[in-house]
Design a protein around this motif. Structure first.
Motif, PDB file in Angstrom:
ATOM      1  N   MET A   1     -22.014   4.129  14.675  1.00 51.60           N
ATOM      2  CA  MET A   1     -21.644   5.395  15.278  1.00 51.60           C
ATOM      3  C   MET A   1     -20.343   5.884  14.637  1.00 51.60           C
ATOM      4  SD  MET A   1     -20.813   6.204  19.278  1.00 51.60           S
ATOM      5  CE  MET A   1     -22.449   5.774  19.761  1.00 51.60           C
ATOM      6  N   PRO A   2     -20.433   6.652  13.548  1.00 52.68           N
ATOM      7  CA  PRO A   2     -19.209   7.037  12.844  1.00 52.68           C
ATOM      8  C   PRO A   2     -18.399   8.126  13.558  1.00 52.68           C
ATOM      9  CG  PRO A   2     -21.110   7.997  11.751  1.00 52.68           C
ATOM     10  CD  PRO A   2     -21.635   7.096  12.842  1.00 52.68           C
ATOM     11  N   VAL A   3     -17.097   7.971  13.465  1.00 51.17           N
ATOM     12  CA  VAL A   3     -16.156   9.013  13.837  1.00 51.17           C
ATOM     13  C   VAL A   3     -15.607   9.528  12.517  1.00 51.17           C
ATOM     14  CG1 VAL A   3     -14.000   9.564  15.020  1.00 51.17           C
ATOM     15  CG2 VAL A   3     -15.598   7.922  16.039  1.00 51.17           C
ATOM     16  N   ILE A   4     -15.767  10.832  12.284  1.00 51.62           N
ATOM     17  CA  ILE A   4     -15.437  11.437  10.997  1.00 51.62           C
ATOM     18  C   ILE A   4     -14.382  12.507  11.198  1.00 51.62           C
ATOM     19  CG2 ILE A   4     -16.359  12.710   9.013  1.00 51.62           C
ATOM     20  CD1 ILE A   4     -19.174  11.619   9.932  1.00 51.62           C
ATOM     21  N   ALA A   5     -13.263  12.391  10.488  1.00 49.32           N
ATOM     22  CA  ALA A   5     -12.266  13.456  10.481  1.00 49.32           C
ATOM     23  C   ALA A   5     -12.673  14.451   9.408  1.00 49.32           C
ATOM     24  CB  ALA A   5     -10.879  12.895  10.201  1.00 49.32           C
ATOM     25  N   ILE A   6     -12.740  15.730   9.769  1.00 44.43           N
ATOM     26  CA  ILE A   6     -13.127  16.780   8.841  1.00 44.43           C
ATOM     27  C   ILE A   6     -12.002  17.806   8.790  1.00 44.43           C
ATOM     28  CG2 ILE A   6     -14.449  18.028  10.616  1.00 44.43           C
ATOM     29  CD1 ILE A   6     -16.445  18.755   8.302  1.00 44.43           C
ATOM     30  N   ALA A   7     -11.593  18.178   7.551  1.00 44.72           N
ATOM     31  CA  ALA A   7     -10.464  19.094   7.408  1.00 44.72           C
ATOM     32  C   ALA A   7     -10.459  19.719   6.023  1.00 44.72           C
ATOM     33  CB  ALA A   7      -9.146  18.340   7.623  1.00 44.72           C
ATOM     34  N   ILE A   8      -9.743  20.842   5.908  1.00 34.96           N
ATOM     35  CA  ILE A   8      -9.417  21.427   4.615  1.00 34.96           C
ATOM     36  C   ILE A   8      -7.926  21.197   4.428  1.00 34.96           C
ATOM     37  CG2 ILE A   8      -9.180  23.760   5.611  1.00 34.96           C
ATOM     38  CD1 ILE A   8     -10.169  24.832   2.845  1.00 34.96           C
ATOM     39  N   VAL A   9      -7.562  20.562   3.284  1.00 27.44           N
ATOM     40  CA  VAL A   9      -6.210  20.047   3.092  1.00 27.44           C
ATOM     41  C   VAL A   9      -5.646  20.539   1.759  1.00 27.44           C
ATOM     42  CG1 VAL A   9      -4.808  17.951   2.989  1.00 27.44           C
ATOM     43  CG2 VAL A   9      -6.902  17.962   4.354  1.00 27.44           C
ATOM     44  N   ALA A  10      -4.439  21.092   1.801  1.00 24.81           N
ATOM     45  CA  ALA A  10      -3.751  21.520   0.584  1.00 24.81           C
ATOM     46  C   ALA A  10      -3.277  20.299  -0.201  1.00 24.81           C
ATOM     47  CB  ALA A  10      -2.556  22.407   0.936  1.00 24.81           C
ATOM     48  N   SER A  11      -2.935  20.491  -1.456  1.00 27.39           N
ATOM     49  CA  SER A  11      -2.487  19.377  -2.298  1.00 27.39           C
ATOM     50  C   SER A  11      -1.219  18.712  -1.773  1.00 27.39           C
ATOM     51  CB  SER A  11      -2.285  19.844  -3.742  1.00 27.39           C
ATOM     52  OG  SER A  11      -1.277  20.842  -3.801  1.00 27.39           O
ATOM     53  N   ASN A  12      -0.444  19.419  -0.961  1.00 25.13           N
ATOM     54  CA  ASN A  12       0.755  18.834  -0.359  1.00 25.13           C
ATOM     55  C   ASN A  12       0.506  18.340   1.069  1.00 25.13           C
ATOM     56  OD1 ASN A  12       0.481  21.401   0.723  1.00 25.13           O
ATOM     57  ND2 ASN A  12       2.652  21.930   0.557  1.00 25.13           N
ATOM     58  N   GLY A  13      -0.769  18.252   1.470  1.00 23.70           N
ATOM     59  CA  GLY A  13      -1.130  17.707   2.773  1.00 23.70           C
ATOM     60  C   GLY A  13      -1.142  18.709   3.914  1.00 23.70           C
ATOM     61  N   VAL A  14      -0.751  19.946   3.656  1.00 25.49           N
ATOM     62  CA  VAL A  14      -0.680  20.962   4.712  1.00 25.49           C
ATOM     63  C   VAL A  14      -2.090  21.367   5.147  1.00 25.49           C
ATOM     64  CG1 VAL A  14      -0.016  23.358   5.218  1.00 25.49           C
ATOM     65  CG2 VAL A  14       1.583  21.834   4.055  1.00 25.49           C
ATOM     66  N   ILE A  15      -2.273  21.452   6.469  1.00 28.27           N
ATOM     67  CA  ILE A  15      -3.538  21.938   7.020  1.00 28.27           C
ATOM     68  C   ILE A  15      -3.343  23.209   7.842  1.00 28.27           C
ATOM     69  CG2 ILE A  15      -4.718  19.716   6.993  1.00 28.27           C
ATOM     70  CD1 ILE A  15      -4.097  19.496  10.020  1.00 28.27           C
ATOM     71  N   GLY A  16      -2.089  23.604   8.089  1.00 29.43           N
ATOM     72  CA  GLY A  16      -1.870  24.821   8.847  1.00 29.43           C
ATOM     73  C   GLY A  16      -0.417  25.094   9.122  1.00 29.43           C
ATOM     74  N   ASP A  17      -0.209  26.232   9.782  1.00 32.51           N
ATOM     75  CA  ASP A  17       1.148  26.635  10.142  1.00 32.51           C
ATOM     76  C   ASP A  17       1.372  26.606  11.649  1.00 32.51           C
ATOM     77  OD1 ASP A  17      -0.197  28.846  11.120  1.00 32.51           O
ATOM     78  OD2 ASP A  17       0.699  30.280   9.719  1.00 32.51           O
ATOM     79  N   GLY A  18       0.425  26.026  12.361  1.00 31.18           N
ATOM     80  CA  GLY A  18       0.519  25.966  13.817  1.00 31.18           C
ATOM     81  C   GLY A  18      -0.366  26.982  14.504  1.00 31.18           C
ATOM     82  N   THR A  19      -0.825  27.996  13.762  1.00 32.21           N
ATOM     83  CA  THR A  19      -1.726  28.987  14.353  1.00 32.21           C
ATOM     84  C   THR A  19      -2.984  29.210  13.515  1.00 32.21           C
ATOM     85  OG1 THR A  19      -0.531  30.814  13.302  1.00 32.21           O
ATOM     86  CG2 THR A  19       0.095  30.241  15.557  1.00 32.21           C
ATOM     87  N   ARG A  20      -2.923  28.898  12.241  1.00 33.74           N
ATOM     88  CA  ARG A  20      -4.106  29.077  11.398  1.00 33.74           C
ATOM     89  C   ARG A  20      -4.020  28.172  10.178  1.00 33.74           C
ATOM     90  NH1 ARG A  20      -3.887  31.915   6.977  1.00 33.74           N
ATOM     91  NH2 ARG A  20      -2.006  32.983   6.393  1.00 33.74           N
ATOM     92  N   GLN A  21      -5.179  27.952   9.541  1.00 32.61           N
ATOM     93  CA  GLN A  21      -5.200  27.150   8.316  1.00 32.61           C
ATOM     94  C   GLN A  21      -4.886  28.066   7.133  1.00 32.61           C
ATOM     95  OE1 GLN A  21      -9.185  25.575   8.531  1.00 32.61           O
ATOM     96  NE2 GLN A  21     -10.004  27.162   7.230  1.00 32.61           N
ATOM     97  N   PRO A  22      -4.324  27.505   6.060  1.00 31.62           N
ATOM     98  CA  PRO A  22      -3.877  28.353   4.956  1.00 31.62           C
ATOM     99  C   PRO A  22      -4.978  28.832   4.017  1.00 31.62           C
ATOM    100  CG  PRO A  22      -3.316  26.073   4.527  1.00 31.62           C
ATOM    101  CD  PRO A  22      -3.903  26.129   5.906  1.00 31.62           C
ATOM    102  N   PHE A  23      -6.150  28.227   4.071  1.00 31.20           N
ATOM    103  CA  PHE A  23      -7.212  28.579   3.137  1.00 31.20           C
ATOM    104  C   PHE A  23      -8.480  28.946   3.878  1.00 31.20           C
ATOM    105  CE2 PHE A  23      -4.623  25.252   1.095  1.00 31.20           C
ATOM    106  CZ  PHE A  23      -4.090  25.996   0.055  1.00 31.20           C
ATOM    107  N   GLU A  24      -9.175  29.927   3.351  1.00 33.53           N
ATOM    108  CA  GLU A  24     -10.481  30.302   3.886  1.00 33.53           C
ATOM    109  C   GLU A  24     -11.413  30.552   2.719  1.00 33.53           C
ATOM    110  OE1 GLU A  24     -10.398  33.376   6.814  1.00 33.53           O
ATOM    111  OE2 GLU A  24      -8.701  32.488   7.869  1.00 33.53           O
ATOM    112  N   TYR A  25     -12.338  29.618   2.531  1.00 29.07           N
ATOM    113  CA  TYR A  25     -13.347  29.732   1.484  1.00 29.07           C
ATOM    114  C   TYR A  25     -14.708  29.802   2.170  1.00 29.07           C
ATOM    115  CZ  TYR A  25      -9.664  28.009  -1.635  1.00 29.07           C
ATOM    116  OH  TYR A  25      -8.503  27.855  -2.350  1.00 29.07           O
TER     117      TYR A  25
END
Length: 168
Positions: free
Chosen positions: A1-25
């Motif tokens: 039963m896997p638990v999988i973390a899913i995310a979009i991550v910048a090269s410097n590890g950033v995933i957001g600014d507290g209100t939104r993610q920095p990338f939208e593809y």
């Protein structure tokens, strides 16, 4: 039963600014919908609010200190729950399906990492501004299992090779 973390991550590890993610593809979003459809997703309140709606075709479990403030879906297109802890969220998710996704934000990822079996990341090839980071990927704990280059980013999978003690 896997638990999988899913995310979009910048090269410097950033995933957001507290209100939104920095990338939208569009390709990343389409893949996210395809991969998570039919499975429960665990996220924090701020991540849920940033998405702005209940995602159809999956069960969203929101971790919040005030579950009574979360308006649960009523249209039948999505299922939602609000709980007060990661432990409660994982127990509920595991009772619903064999695959569980942890979908952010930074605090939820950090708390869940000791229980995560796989990482499903979109690794963007440039840095981003923001104060919310994905936990560092320690190569003594995680092994890359796949990489699908897509130009500005890669879809990358990792599996845990070393168990960590639970923080609970």
């Amino acid at each position: 039963m896997p638990v999988i973390a899913i995310a979009i991550v910048a090269s410097n590890g950033v995933i957001g600014d507290g209100t939104r993610q920095p990338f939208e593809y569009a390709e990343d979003w389409a893949r996210y919908k395809q991969v998570t459809r039919g499975h429960p997703m665990i996220m924090g309140r701020r991540t849920f609010e940033a998405i702005g709606r209940w995602l159809p075709g999956r069960t969203t479990i929101v971790i919040t200190s005030h579950p009574e403030r979360i308006d649960l879906p009523t249209d039948g297109r999505a299922t939602g729950h609000a709980v007060t802890s990661l432990e409660e969220a994982l127990a509920l998710a595991r009772s619903l399906d064999d695959t569980v996704f942890v979908a952010g934000g930074g605090g939820v990822y950090a708390e869940a990492m000791a229980q995560v079996d796989e990482l499903d990341l979109t690794e963007v090839h440039r840095p981003a501004e923001g104060e919310v980071h994905f936990p560092p990927i320690d190569p003594t704990v995680w092994r890359e299992t796949r990489r699908d280059p897509r130009g500005e980013f890669d879809f990358v999978g990792y599996e845990r090779i070393v168990s960590l003690p639970s923080t609970q």
